[in-house]
Scaffold this motif. Structure first.
Motif, PDB file in Angstrom:
ATOM      1  N   UNK A 267       0.823  -1.200   0.000  1.00 43.48           N
ATOM      2  CA  UNK A 267       0.000   0.000   0.000  1.00 43.48           C
ATOM      3  C   UNK A 267       0.867   1.264   0.000  1.00 43.48           C
ATOM      4  N   UNK A 268       1.918   1.254   0.821  1.00 44.43           N
ATOM      5  CA  UNK A 268       2.790   2.429   0.921  1.00 44.43           C
ATOM      6  C   UNK A 268       3.587   2.626  -0.357  1.00 44.43           C
ATOM      7  N   UNK A 269       4.034   1.528  -0.975  1.00 46.39           N
ATOM      8  CA  UNK A 269       4.797   1.629  -2.217  1.00 46.39           C
ATOM      9  C   UNK A 269       3.915   2.179  -3.342  1.00 46.39           C
ATOM     10  N   UNK A 270       2.674   1.698  -3.438  1.00 42.97           N
ATOM     11  CA  UNK A 270       1.793   2.207  -4.482  1.00 42.97           C
ATOM     12  C   UNK A 270       1.439   3.678  -4.243  1.00 42.97           C
ATOM     13  N   UNK A 271       1.350   4.063  -2.975  1.00 42.57           N
ATOM     14  CA  UNK A 271       1.151   5.481  -2.659  1.00 42.57           C
ATOM     15  C   UNK A 271       2.316   6.294  -3.199  1.00 42.57           C
ATOM     16  N   UNK A 272       3.541   5.819  -3.001  1.00 44.40           N
ATOM     17  CA  UNK A 272       4.741   6.486  -3.515  1.00 44.40           C
ATOM     18  C   UNK A 272       4.750   6.483  -5.044  1.00 44.40           C
ATOM     19  N   UNK A 273       4.371   5.352  -5.630  1.00 42.44           N
ATOM     20  CA  UNK A 273       4.403   5.207  -7.081  1.00 42.44           C
ATOM     21  C   UNK A 273       3.436   6.176  -7.746  1.00 42.44           C
ATOM     22  N   UNK A 274       2.254   6.317  -7.193  1.00 42.45           N
ATOM     23  CA  UNK A 274       1.264   7.233  -7.777  1.00 42.45           C
ATOM     24  C   UNK A 274       1.739   8.683  -7.729  1.00 42.45           C
ATOM     25  N   UNK A 275       2.548   8.995  -6.722  1.00 42.51           N
ATOM     26  CA  UNK A 275       3.033  10.367  -6.585  1.00 42.51           C
ATOM     27  C   UNK A 275       4.228  10.642  -7.488  1.00 42.51           C
ATOM     28  N   UNK A 276       5.129   9.667  -7.613  1.00 41.26           N
ATOM     29  CA  UNK A 276       6.381   9.900  -8.341  1.00 41.26           C
ATOM     30  C   UNK A 276       6.394   9.333  -9.760  1.00 41.26           C
ATOM     31  N   UNK A 277       5.685   8.235  -9.983  1.00 44.81           N
ATOM     32  CA  UNK A 277       5.702   7.599 -11.309  1.00 44.81           C
ATOM     33  C   UNK A 277       4.309   7.085 -11.660  1.00 44.81           C
ATOM     34  N   UNK A 278       3.329   7.972 -11.771  1.00 49.43           N
ATOM     35  CA  UNK A 278       1.946   7.519 -11.989  1.00 49.43           C
ATOM     36  C   UNK A 278       1.761   6.692 -13.258  1.00 49.43           C
TER      37      UNK A 278
END
Length: 354
Positions: A267-278
């Motif tokens: 969940x935390x990684x996908x949160x990061x991914x959506x912010x930095x590499x959507x």
């Protein structure tokens, strides 16, 4: 924090399971720049040597973890879920709410001296990093390493922290009496990627310098090339650059491990991914559609490429750590303290941690 189910209570009938912590817990914050925004929960653990669940993929059975939570703040860290056991947030809370087992060295010494303990290999740094920033203040590892050395108990440690060099002399003296394995985690050398995905860690180049210094001082050091991050750090050119740098640092082995996303970390990684590499979100959803691990074909491809590069650059294979060499009849921790130790380089065995 949910302490009540994890520590002793006055009414022992209320405890549904053995307590993890004693009754006293102290919460501290510090104003120094390196600890700003971090809260430390100082606890007295009831046990320290932990049995790894039988279903685990790990190649070891026992671990020691003096800390819970980690200021390295790696967005992919699989240990994030463990914070939920304390009713703490597995995202930012994992990075900033650090549980410190302040009695770890004395407790480990007590457990190693127990007649029930058979001197099995102990792995450290496999959950959270023992050499995260908190270690600079609490200094738990010197006491832990001293206890392991005094009882000639084989151990390995995995770290991203440069603070391990502080304990170089202890590692050398331990390696003179038992098997010691040291691995440093370097998944990539891309500094732009590092700044966002591992924001609290030393830079990859600094970790490579740790490898260089350890090997120069007679402590063979392997590399866990983890994680190899899909679409961001797994191109043939990126893998070559990383393996070449690892070889130049003098690593004795390199073991690749593709990114895995367990609950809590996912969940935390996908949160990061959506912010930095959507633009990569849908690719990740497809790659990890069947669970926490990347598909076998992807893992095999990364492993093959890294092993081929390692062979090209002359990085040799690693060998497993052996059992304790000093039996029950050997001198205790305070006896023969002045005896001359054999050369360190002849007593070290590299253990690769997966």
């Amino acid at each position: 924090m949910r302490w009540d189910e994890l520590r002793d209570t006055d009414d022992h009938s209320q405890a549904a399971a053995p307590a993890l912590f004693g009754t006293s817990a102290v919460t501290r914050t510090f104003d120094t720049p390196e600890f700003r925004g971090i809260t430390f929960h100082e606890v007295r653990a009831r046990s320290l040597v932990n049995k790894v669940p039988g279903a685990s993929r790990m190649p070891f059975e026992w671990t020691v973890n003096p800390y819970r939570g980690c200021s390295h703040a790696c967005v992919y860290c699989f240990a994030r879920r463990t914070h939920s056991y304390l009713d703490l947030d597995t995202g930012a809370g994992f990075d900033t709410q650090i549980v410190v087992k302040v009695n770890a060295p004395e407790l480990l010494r007590k457990e190693l001296s127990s007649p029930r303990w058979r001197g099995q290999h102990i792995a450290m740094g496999t959950n959270v990093d023992c050499y995260q920033r908190a270690e600079g203040r609490y200094r738990l590892m010197p006491g832990i390493l001293t206890a392991l050395r005094d009882y000639a108990n084989p151990f390995s440690l995995l770290t991203k922290g440069t603070l391990v060099l502080r304990d170089l002399d202890l590692l050398r003296s331990a390696a003179a009496v038992t098997d010691v394995g040291v691995s440093v985690s370097v998944g990539f050398t891309d500094e732009e990627l590092w700044r966002t995905v591992e924001p609290g860690t030393p830079a990859p180049q600094r970790r490579l310098e740790v490898i260089r210094q350890l090997t120069e001082h007679g402590i063979p050091c392997g590399v866990l090339m983890a994680p190899v991050i899909p679409f961001l750090g797994d191109s043939p050119a990126q893998l070559r650059t990383t393996v070449r740098a690892i070889a130049a640092a003098g690593a004795t082995s390199v073991t690749p491990l593709a990114l895995h996303l367990r609950p809590g970390a996912r969940e935390w990684y996908f949160h990061w991914l959506r912010r930095h590499h959507p633009h990569l979100v849908r690719h990740y959803e497809a790659l990890y559609a069947n669970g926490a691990y990347a598909p076998k074909w992807y893992q095999r491809r990364i492993t093959r490429q890294v092993h081929e590069l390692a062979a090209e650059y002359g990085v040799g294979p690693s060998t497993p750590g052996a059992a304790r060499r000093i039996g029950p009849e050997a001198a205790g921790p305070d006896e023969d303290a002045g005896a001359e130790a054999p050369p360190v380089e002849n007593r070290c065995t590299q253990l690769t941690l997966l």
